[in-house]
Design a protein around this motif. Structure first.
Motif, mmCIF file in Angstrom:
data_model
loop_
_atom_site.group_PDB
_atom_site.id
_atom_site.type_symbol
_atom_site.label_atom_id
_atom_site.label_comp_id
_atom_site.label_asym_id
_atom_site.label_seq_id
_atom_site.Cartn_x
_atom_site.Cartn_y
_atom_site.Cartn_z
ATOM 1 N N PHE A 28 0.811 -1.214 0.000
ATOM 2 C CA PHE A 28 0.000 0.000 0.000
ATOM 3 C C PHE A 28 0.849 1.270 0.000
ATOM 4 O O PHE A 28 0.317 2.370 0.165
ATOM 5 N N TYR A 31 0.031 4.349 -2.315
ATOM 6 C CA TYR A 31 -1.111 5.213 -2.023
ATOM 7 C C TYR A 31 -0.785 6.314 -1.026
ATOM 8 O O TYR A 31 -1.647 7.140 -0.722
ATOM 9 N N THR A 32 0.435 6.361 -0.491
ATOM 10 C CA THR A 32 0.781 7.370 0.503
ATOM 11 C C THR A 32 1.007 8.748 -0.111
ATOM 12 O O THR A 32 1.006 9.743 0.596
ATOM 13 N N GLY A 33 1.233 8.815 -1.402
ATOM 14 C CA GLY A 33 1.377 10.107 -2.071
ATOM 15 C C GLY A 33 2.770 10.677 -2.043
ATOM 16 O O GLY A 33 2.973 11.824 -2.412
ATOM 17 N N LEU A 39 1.936 7.074 -7.682
ATOM 18 C CA LEU A 39 0.827 6.207 -8.077
ATOM 19 C C LEU A 39 0.905 5.953 -9.577
ATOM 20 O O LEU A 39 0.966 6.877 -10.367
ATOM 21 N N ILE A 43 -4.370 3.575 -12.128
ATOM 22 C CA ILE A 43 -4.667 3.026 -10.797
ATOM 23 C C ILE A 43 -5.505 4.061 -10.063
ATOM 24 O O ILE A 43 -5.109 5.220 -9.949
ATOM 25 N N SER A 45 -7.083 6.194 -7.181
ATOM 26 C CA SER A 45 -6.605 6.672 -5.891
ATOM 27 C C SER A 45 -7.733 6.520 -4.866
ATOM 28 O O SER A 45 -8.752 7.195 -4.951
ATOM 29 N N ILE A 46 -7.549 5.647 -3.911
ATOM 30 C CA ILE A 46 -8.539 5.421 -2.862
ATOM 31 C C ILE A 46 -7.989 6.049 -1.590
ATOM 32 O O ILE A 46 -6.937 5.646 -1.089
ATOM 33 N N SER A 47 -8.684 7.049 -1.069
ATOM 34 C CA SER A 47 -8.135 7.846 0.023
ATOM 35 C C SER A 47 -7.902 7.042 1.305
ATOM 36 O O SER A 47 -6.986 7.339 2.069
ATOM 37 N N TYR A 49 -6.720 4.075 1.590
ATOM 38 C CA TYR A 49 -5.504 3.266 1.470
ATOM 39 C C TYR A 49 -4.252 3.993 1.955
ATOM 40 O O TYR A 49 -3.273 3.356 2.311
ATOM 41 N N LYS A 50 -4.277 5.331 1.962
ATOM 42 C CA LYS A 50 -3.084 6.058 2.390
ATOM 43 C C LYS A 50 -2.815 5.904 3.887
ATOM 44 O O LYS A 50 -1.721 6.185 4.347
ATOM 45 N N ASN A 53 -0.511 1.988 5.047
ATOM 46 C CA ASN A 53 0.947 1.884 5.114
ATOM 47 C C ASN A 53 1.509 2.441 6.419
ATOM 48 O O ASN A 53 2.256 1.746 7.098
#
Length: 105
Positions: A28, A31-33, A39, A43, A45-47, A49-50, A53
């Motif tokens: 994951f 997804y942390t940005g 990303l 794919i 971006s599911i908020s 998921y951030k 991790n």
């Protein structure tokens, strides 16, 4: 198994759980940005998921260090090697590979 060595089943279970957690944390990471893990295209971006991790990775190092200290303490309580022998053994296992792979890197 060597009869002189202690084996801790609970430590093995904890290690297995930690390894699975590390795999989840790295899965994951995209997804942390952060700039290290951008990303990929296509794919979504599911908020939520951030948060996975940081939650999973945040305690792994501390638990691995705790386990290492516990096992080291258990090993030292059974028999204390002479200081010279201990230093030579740790040098062969830790310092020598560090120097070799450091130079190769």
């Amino acid at each position: 198994m060597n009869k002189n060595k202690s084996y801790f089943d609970d430590i093995s279970c904890i290690r297995a759980i930690l390894v699975i957690g590390i795999v989840l944390g790295h899965a994951f990471a995209i997804y942390t940005g952060g700039p290290a893990w951008p990303l990929p295209e296509n794919i979504a971006s599911i908020s939520f998921y951030k948060y996975i991790n940081p939650a999973v990775i945040s305690f792994h190092l501390q638990v691995f260090v705790f386990i290492a200290g516990f096992l080291f303490s258990s090993q030292m309580s059974e028999n204390v090697p002479p200081v010279r022998k201990f230093i030579v053994k740790k040098t062969k296992r830790i310092i020598l590979p560090m120097v070799i792979f450091g130079l190769l890197y």
